[in-house]
Design an enzyme around this catalytic site. Structure first.
Site, PDB file in Angstrom:
ATOM      1  N   SER A  22      85.104  46.556 -92.641  1.00 15.57           N
ATOM      2  CA  SER A  22      85.914  45.389 -92.295  1.00 15.57           C
ATOM      3  C   SER A  22      86.304  44.680 -93.596  1.00 15.57           C
ATOM      4  O   SER A  22      85.482  44.457 -94.475  1.00 15.57           O
ATOM      5  CB  SER A  22      85.102  44.437 -91.410  1.00 15.57           C
ATOM      6  OG  SER A  22      85.840  43.274 -91.111  1.00 15.57           O
ATOM      7  N   LYS A  28      92.462  48.197 -94.350  1.00 19.45           N
ATOM      8  CA  LYS A  28      93.013  49.269 -93.491  1.00 19.45           C
ATOM      9  C   LYS A  28      94.313  48.834 -92.826  1.00 19.45           C
ATOM     10  O   LYS A  28      95.338  49.514 -92.941  1.00 19.45           O
ATOM     11  CB  LYS A  28      91.987  49.658 -92.412  1.00 19.45           C
ATOM     12  CG  LYS A  28      90.685  50.192 -92.933  1.00 19.45           C
ATOM     13  CD  LYS A  28      89.738  50.542 -91.803  1.00 19.45           C
ATOM     14  CE  LYS A  28      89.389  49.381 -90.903  1.00 19.45           C
ATOM     15  NZ  LYS A  28      88.655  48.297 -91.624  1.00 19.45           N
ATOM     16  N   ARG A  79      80.948  52.045 -79.396  1.00 21.09           N
ATOM     17  CA  ARG A  79      81.739  52.422 -80.570  1.00 21.09           C
ATOM     18  C   ARG A  79      82.213  53.873 -80.444  1.00 21.09           C
ATOM     19  O   ARG A  79      83.357  54.195 -80.776  1.00 21.09           O
ATOM     20  CB  ARG A  79      80.909  52.258 -81.845  1.00 21.09           C
ATOM     21  CG  ARG A  79      80.683  50.826 -82.288  1.00 21.09           C
ATOM     22  CD  ARG A  79      79.737  50.792 -83.468  1.00 21.09           C
ATOM     23  NE  ARG A  79      79.391  49.455 -83.889  1.00 21.09           N
ATOM     24  CZ  ARG A  79      79.991  48.776 -84.872  1.00 21.09           C
ATOM     25  NH1 ARG A  79      81.000  49.335 -85.509  1.00 21.09           N
ATOM     26  NH2 ARG A  79      79.608  47.567 -85.199  1.00 21.09           N
ATOM     27  N   SER A 122      85.686  52.765 -87.509  1.00 23.82           N
ATOM     28  CA  SER A 122      85.142  54.092 -87.169  1.00 23.82           C
ATOM     29  C   SER A 122      84.014  54.494 -88.114  1.00 23.82           C
ATOM     30  O   SER A 122      84.184  55.400 -88.932  1.00 23.82           O
ATOM     31  CB  SER A 122      86.256  55.147 -87.132  1.00 23.82           C
ATOM     32  OG  SER A 122      87.129  55.052 -88.231  1.00 23.82           O
TER      33      SER A 122
END
Length: 237
Positions: free
Chosen positions: A69, A73, A114, A141
């Site tokens: 995080s 991205k 997840r 991911s």
């Protein structure tokens, strides 16, 4: 004369009609189970992926952005999408937070959720790629096996892993949503990089770092340009 001609055509067509009927009968019987879904059958479309790619003048693929995080991205994915638009390329952007507003809003952040989160988006990404669309997937991911499962859905060369290799110290400094601060304070449990692991990709097609060799921060535009260069080299665009 017309009646005789019609009868001849009918006789000539009969073998093909019988073959089609037999094939239809076999196809009707070829149902099977997949997971919890019973009595289903895959239906091939009338227009192939290759034909759609020819129309779009590009190759369908999945660009899978992974990283902590705050690693950038979504920023790089959005920058790349604009660059591709300027070049007349059709894209789809699937962002982790956005997908949790709808398709995956029933999932939390346990390891099981997840895994399901990535499984679903992997399938969605494949659907887009099969239509000839350059699909940008931006998800933390964190687990290698989940990313490999998404890769396995696509033919070789169609899954491009883009690892945003940014140190956690930089991600924490950025902390655009204040999540690291909450995780450090114990207000968020199971946060990737703090008390839940991130498994680095050992063989990502592209590795994008936050700092260049001269020590300068790499801009999203420079990162996007590197991806464009890769796409051209692989004749995706």
């Amino acid at each position: 004369m017309l009646a005789a001609s019609g009868a001849s055509l009918l006789r000539a067509a009969m073998p093909f009609a019988l073959q089609a009927s037999a094939a239809s009968s076999r196809a009707y019987q070829a149902h099977y189970d997949v997971g919890s879904s019973t009595n289903i059958k895959w239906h091939e479309g009338g227009v192939s992926t290759e034909q759609k790619e020819q129309l779009l003048e590009q190759k369908g693929c999945v660009l899978w952005f992974t990283g902590l995080s705050g690693s950038g991205k979504s920023t790089v994915a959005c920058t790349l999408e604009h660059a591709l638009l300027e070049r007349g390329r059709l894209t789809a952007l699937l962002d982790g937070d956005n997908v949790r507003h709808g398709l995956n809003k029933n999932l939390g952040f346990t390891s099981e959720d997840r895994e399901e989160n990535i499984r679903r988006i992997g399938e969605v990404g494949k659907l887009f790629a099969d239509q000839g669309v350059i699909t940008l997937v931006s998800f933390i991911s964190p687990y290698k096996k989940d990313r490999e499962a998404a890769r396995a859905l696509l033919p070789p060369g169609k899954f491009v892993e883009v690892y945003m290799k940014v140190p956690i110290a930089i991600c924490e400094e950025r902390d655009p949503k204040g999540l690291y601060k909450k995780a450090r304070a114990g207000k968020i449990k199971g946060f990737t990089g703090i008390d839940d692991p991130y498994e680095e990709p050992p063989n990502a097609e592209l590795v994008l770092e936050a700092v260049d060799q001269s020590g300068k921060m790499v801009t999203p535009q420079v990162s996007a340009a590197k991806i464009l260069e890769y796409l051209r080299a692989k004749q995706i665009i």
